[in-house]
Design an enzyme around this catalytic site. Structure first.
Site, PDB file in Angstrom:
ATOM      1  CD  GLU A   1      -4.644  15.304  -4.012  1.00 18.46           C
ATOM      2  OE1 GLU A   1      -5.682  14.629  -3.545  1.00 18.46           O
ATOM      3  OE2 GLU A   1      -4.670  15.042  -5.407  1.00 18.46           O
TER       4      GLU A   1
ATOM      5  CG  ASN B   1      -7.480   8.640  -3.394  1.00 22.41           C
ATOM      6  OD1 ASN B   1      -8.652   9.082  -2.613  1.00 22.41           O
ATOM      7  ND2 ASN B   1      -6.539   9.299  -3.476  1.00 22.41           N
TER       8      ASN B   1
ATOM      9  CG  HIS C   1      -2.587  10.955  -2.028  1.00 18.36           C
ATOM     10  ND1 HIS C   1      -2.492  12.591  -2.613  1.00 18.36           N
ATOM     11  CD2 HIS C   1      -3.059  10.418  -3.001  1.00 18.36           C
ATOM     12  CE1 HIS C   1      -3.030  12.470  -3.967  1.00 18.36           C
ATOM     13  NE2 HIS C   1      -3.216  11.024  -3.909  1.00 18.36           N
TER      14      HIS C   1
ATOM     15  CD  GLU D   1      -1.208   8.527  -6.512  1.00 22.42           C
ATOM     16  OE1 GLU D   1      -1.982   7.985  -7.337  1.00 22.42           O
ATOM     17  OE2 GLU D   1      -1.309   9.287  -5.672  1.00 22.42           O
TER      18      GLU D   1
ATOM     19  CE  LYS E   1      -7.011  12.204  -5.658  1.00 23.17           C
ATOM     20  NZ  LYS E   1      -6.232  12.899  -6.377  1.00 23.17           N
TER      21      LYS E   1
ATOM     22  CB  SER F   1      -3.518  11.466 -15.530  1.00 24.61           C
ATOM     23  OG  SER F   1      -3.667  12.709 -14.755  1.00 24.61           O
TER      24      SER F   1
ATOM     25  N   GLY G   1      -4.268  14.349 -11.277  1.00 30.44           N
ATOM     26  CA  GLY G   1      -5.331  15.159 -12.014  1.00 30.44           C
ATOM     27  C   GLY G   1      -5.068  16.226 -12.926  1.00 30.44           C
TER      28      GLY G   1
HETATM   29  P1  PGA Z   1      -5.899  10.913 -10.633  1.00 25.60           P
HETATM   30  O1  PGA Z   1      -5.526  10.973  -9.027  1.00 25.60           O
HETATM   31  O2  PGA Z   1      -6.288   9.533 -10.885  1.00 25.60           O
HETATM   32  O3  PGA Z   1      -7.118  11.869 -10.674  1.00 25.60           O
HETATM   33  O4  PGA Z   1      -4.796  11.536 -11.160  1.00 25.60           O
HETATM   34  C1  PGA Z   1      -4.679   9.821  -8.420  1.00 25.60           C
HETATM   35  C2  PGA Z   1      -4.466  10.133  -6.904  1.00 25.60           C
HETATM   36  O5  PGA Z   1      -4.039  11.146  -6.468  1.00 25.60           O
HETATM   37  O6  PGA Z   1      -4.098   9.005  -6.337  1.00 25.60           O
END
Ligand code: PGA
Length: 254
Positions: A95, A6, A93, A163, A8, A208, A169
Site C-alpha cells: 500500500e 497490521n 508494504h 505479500e 493499517k 488474507s 484484503g
Molecule cells: P490482509 O492484509 O490480511 O487484510 O489481507 C495484510 C497486509 O496488508 O499486511
C-alpha cells in the site's frame, strides 16, 4: 514463529486501546511461545503499548522515514518510533509502494535506517496480479529482494514478509505450492546473503490470512509466521491465528 498485526489506518484511540486490552487478556489466559507484534496507526502506538504492558506482545509501526529528522512534513522518524516503544517497523508494504509511489530504493533506505537505530525491519515484497498472470511472480520477488534489502540485514534485524499484492484484503490467497515456491526463493536468497553459521530471518506470509485459513498456511514449508491485516482487527480471530502458529511450530518440530 512470528505473528504481526497490521491495523493499517483503522481505529480511534478508544477502539485501539480496547482491542489491545482484549489481546492482553487473551494472552494472560494461555501463554504462547510464538512472538507477537501489534502495529497500530502512529497516533495510538504509545497507548497501545501501555495497554499491552505486562504481556509478551510487542508493538511496531507501519512505516517510517529514512531520514533522522528535519523538514519532512507528515512523516515520522525511526528514533521517534523507538521512543514510543516500537521494536519493529514495517517497510515497503504494497500500500505504501502503490499509494505513495515508494520504490525499492526508498524501501532499502528505510530498512537501513531501521537497522542503524537498532530496530527490526519487516520488509514486504510481493508480485502484482499482472506479474503473476504473466508468469513473472518469482522473478519479481527476486528483483525486490535484490533491490529492497540493504547490506545491513542479519538474522535478527530483518523479517521478510511475502505479500502478493492481489491477495491483500481480497479474500484470495495463493495455493500452498505457490506460497512454498515463493518462500523457497526468499530463503535461498537469504541463505546466500546471511553467513551460513547464522539462523535465517523469519519469512512471513501475508495476504488474507484469517482464523479459518491460518492453520493450513502456517504449516507450509518455509513459512515462519504471518502478517495479518483485516483479521487482526478482531482480537478473537487474531488470537486464533497465534494459536495456530503454536500448533504449526509443534508439528514442524515433531
Ligand atoms: P490482509 O492484509 O490480511 O487484510 O489481507 C495484510 C497486509 O496488508 O499486511
Amino acid at each position: 514463529m512470528l505473528i504481526v498485526a497490521n491495523w493499517k489506518m483503522n481505529s480511534l484511540r478508544r477502539e485501539g486501546i480496547d482491542r489491545a486490552r482484549k489481546l492482553r487478556l487473551l494472552s494472560s489466559e494461555k501463554e504462547l511461545s510464538c512472538n507477537i507484534i501489534v502495529c497500530p496507526p502512529a497516533h495510538i502506538i504509545h497507548e497501545v503499548r501501555q495497554a499491552l504492558d505486562g504481556s509478551d506482545i510487542g508493538v511496531g509501526a507501519q512505516d517510517c522515514h529514512f531520514d533522522d529528522g528535519g523538514a519532512h512534513t507528515g512523516d515520522i522518524s525511526v528514533k521517534m518510533l523507538a521512543d514510543l516503544g516500537c521494536t519493529h517497523i514495517i517497510v515497503g508494504h504494497s500500500e505504501r509502494r502503490q499509494e505513495h509511489f515508494e520504490n525499492d530504493e526508498i524501501v532499502k533506505m528505510k530498512a537501513k535506517k531501521v537497522h542503524s537505530e537498532g530496530l527490526i525491519s519487516i520488509i514486504c515484497i510481493g508480485e502484482t496480479k499482472e506479474e503473476k498472470e504473466s508468469g513473472k511472480a518469482l522473478d519479481r520477488l527476486h528483483d525486490q529482494l535484490s533491490n529492497s534489502l540493504p547490506e545491513t540485514i542479519n538474522s535478527i534485524n530483518t523479517v521478510v514478509a511475502y505479500e502478493p499484492c492481489w491477495a491483500i484484503g481480497s479474500g484470495l490467497t495463493p495455493n500452498h505450492k505457490e506460497i512454498e515456491d515463493a518462500h523457497t526463493v526468499i530463503r535461498d536468497f537469504l541463505k546466500r546473503t546471511i553467513p551460513k553459521t547464522k539462523p535465517l530471518p523469519y519469512v512471513l506470509y501475508g495476504g488474507s490470512v484469517n482464523g479459518n485459513n491460518a492453520e493450513g498456511l502456517l504449516q507450509i514449508q518455509g513459512v515462519s509466521g504471518a502478517l495479518v491485516g483485516g483479521a487482526s482487527l478482531d482480537p478473537t480471530d487474531f488470537w486464533k491465528i497465534c494459536q495456530y502458529a503454536e500448533t504449526a511450530v509443534n508439528l514442524k518440530n515433531s
